[in-house]
Design a protein around this motif. Structure first.
Motif, mmCIF file in Angstrom:
data_model
loop_
_atom_site.group_PDB
_atom_site.id
_atom_site.type_symbol
_atom_site.label_atom_id
_atom_site.label_comp_id
_atom_site.label_asym_id
_atom_site.label_seq_id
_atom_site.Cartn_x
_atom_site.Cartn_y
_atom_site.Cartn_z
ATOM 1 N N SER A 293 0.862 -1.185 0.002
ATOM 2 C CA SER A 293 -0.100 0.093 -0.045
ATOM 3 C C SER A 293 0.966 1.156 0.149
ATOM 4 O O SER A 293 2.109 1.096 0.365
ATOM 5 C CB SER A 293 -1.003 0.009 1.064
ATOM 6 N N ILE A 294 0.335 2.289 -0.303
ATOM 7 C CA ILE A 294 1.062 3.704 -0.265
ATOM 8 C C ILE A 294 0.733 4.369 0.818
ATOM 9 O O ILE A 294 1.140 5.756 1.103
ATOM 10 C CB ILE A 294 0.493 4.538 -1.652
ATOM 11 N N THR B 269 6.153 -3.386 7.355
ATOM 12 C CA THR B 269 7.570 -2.812 7.135
ATOM 13 C C THR B 269 7.469 -2.045 5.824
ATOM 14 O O THR B 269 6.711 -2.236 4.960
ATOM 15 C CB THR B 269 8.455 -4.042 6.940
ATOM 16 N N LYS B 270 8.314 -1.119 5.685
ATOM 17 C CA LYS B 270 8.449 -0.297 4.828
ATOM 18 C C LYS B 270 9.181 -1.004 3.680
ATOM 19 O O LYS B 270 10.314 -1.303 3.980
ATOM 20 C CB LYS B 270 9.407 1.124 5.130
ATOM 21 N N LEU B 271 8.535 -0.957 2.606
ATOM 22 C CA LEU B 271 9.051 -1.798 1.444
ATOM 23 C C LEU B 271 10.149 -1.154 0.687
ATOM 24 O O LEU B 271 11.420 -1.435 0.362
ATOM 25 C CB LEU B 271 7.883 -2.290 0.204
ATOM 26 N N CYS B 272 9.873 0.226 0.288
ATOM 27 C CA CYS B 272 10.754 1.217 -0.655
ATOM 28 C C CYS B 272 10.182 2.420 -0.740
ATOM 29 O O CYS B 272 9.057 2.902 -0.461
ATOM 30 C CB CYS B 272 10.914 0.352 -1.976
ATOM 31 N N TRP C 65 4.405 0.232 1.456
ATOM 32 C CA TRP C 65 4.303 -0.496 2.770
ATOM 33 C C TRP C 65 4.166 -1.794 2.507
ATOM 34 O O TRP C 65 2.917 -1.971 1.728
ATOM 35 C CB TRP C 65 3.522 0.200 3.734
ATOM 36 N N LEU C 66 4.668 -3.029 3.213
ATOM 37 C CA LEU C 66 4.244 -4.172 2.970
ATOM 38 C C LEU C 66 3.620 -4.719 4.239
ATOM 39 O O LEU C 66 4.397 -4.576 5.354
ATOM 40 C CB LEU C 66 5.316 -4.882 2.612
ATOM 41 N N LEU D 299 13.535 -7.767 -4.215
ATOM 42 C CA LEU D 299 13.521 -7.013 -5.370
ATOM 43 C C LEU D 299 13.296 -5.470 -5.265
ATOM 44 O O LEU D 299 13.958 -4.703 -6.055
ATOM 45 C CB LEU D 299 12.136 -7.377 -6.084
ATOM 46 N N ALA D 300 12.799 -4.924 -4.369
ATOM 47 C CA ALA D 300 12.689 -3.617 -4.157
ATOM 48 C C ALA D 300 14.027 -2.918 -3.941
ATOM 49 O O ALA D 300 14.274 -1.916 -4.272
ATOM 50 C CB ALA D 300 11.745 -3.172 -2.811
#
Length: 301
Positions: free
Chosen positions: A143-144, A155-158, A262-263, A285-286
């Motif tokens: 999600s954003i 967790t923050k993905l990227c 966000w994941l 991957l991120a």
């Protein structure tokens, strides 16, 4: 409380219609209605308001829903662990994602992982809205906005960057574009204000309050397609725009937005080996494609 009654209650709460719950559970609607009334009588509360639009949860129903979801999730997880599936990369993993990121980043980048794990089935839901993990729409979600539900593992993905883009064909017939103020004289492509699912997407009104978009859509992929067709100027994620060599970044020194993905997952689902494997692969991957996400790689020729 009978677990079967709780299972029926959950489907009615999700679908809000007896007929729809009956299809999902493969039980006739009259049986579902009878079981719901039995549950209400046993608890001595009213769980649903019945009306022409279906079954709406009462405040007491909302309280039961929170507990019933946990019961369901724990039952599913326990069943998988007892069958030995929880410790293996076997079965399905459903990922909910924003539309552009799911279709243009996750899907192509996850192909190698899927080939390496032939007994694992990935289901991808790219949607222009938030995926509801608490309703079990997916095992994990991108999600954003940082999910606020305290029961989730988050967790923050990227980070990712957005810029202005247009085709040369459009620029050749449009007014000069040397500053943000000049955009008021251009055809702009943006979101439908009242249908945005998050305020994170409301950058057009903040940056260009006097602008009048020539085209609006709830879908960033549709906006991307219209920009590629030469209709006008759009604010697009760099990882998406770089898929189209004809799109040129505009005014990079004057407009560059950074947002985050966000994941999130339910703790019980993340404990499963197959879900954890996909979770870690998305993080990898991120990190590997950080430059692409931030628009720091050269677009393909």
């Amino acid at each position: 409380m009978d677990w079967e009654d709780i299972r029926i209650f959950l489907e009615v709460a999700r679908t809000e219609k007896l007929s729809e719950a009956a299809k999902r559970l493969r039980i006739n609607a009259s049986t579902i209605s009878r079981r719901i009334h039995k549950l209400e009588a046993g608890l001595e509360v009213q769980l649903f308001e019945r009306g022409p639009e279906g079954h709406q949860l009462t405040s007491q129903g909302q309280l039961l829903l929170a507990t019933a979801r946990k019961m369901e999730q724990q039952a599913l997880t326990a069943s998988e662990i007892l069958q030995g599936l929880g410790e293996e990369r076997i079965g399905s993993v459903r990922i909910g994602s924003t539309e552009g990121f799911g279709s243009f980043f996750i899907a192509p980048k996850l192909a190698d992982f899927c080939r390496m794990h032939p007994r694992l089935v990935v289901e991808l839901l790219p949607m222009p809205r938030f995926v509801k993990l608490t309703r079990h729409e997916a095992d994990m979600a991108v999600s954003i906005e940082r999910p606020r539900h305290t029961s989730l593992v988050v967790t923050k993905l990227c980070d990712y960057r957005l810029q202005l883009y247009a085709t040369q064909a459009y620029l050749d017939q449009a007014p000069a574009l040397e500053s943000l103020e000049d955009l008021n004289h251009h055809r702009l492509i943006g979101y439908i204000d009242e249908l945005m699912f998050t305020d994170q997407l409301n950058y057009m009104d903040r940056l260009l309050p006097d602008a009048q978009p020539a085209f609006r859509s709830t879908s960033v992929v549709t906006q991307y397609s219209m920009a590629r067709a030469g209709l006008g100027v759009a604010i697009l994620p760099c990882f998406l725009a770089q898929e189209a060599p004809e799109l040129q970044p505009l005014l990079p020194d004057q407009l560059s937005l950074t947002r985050s993905f966000w994941l999130a997952a339910q703790p019980e689902r993340k404990r499963l080996a197959r879900v954890e494997a996909v979770w870690q692969e998305l993080k990898r991957l991120a990190e590997v494609h950080r430059d692409l996400l931030l628009g720091e790689t050269a677009p393909p020729k």
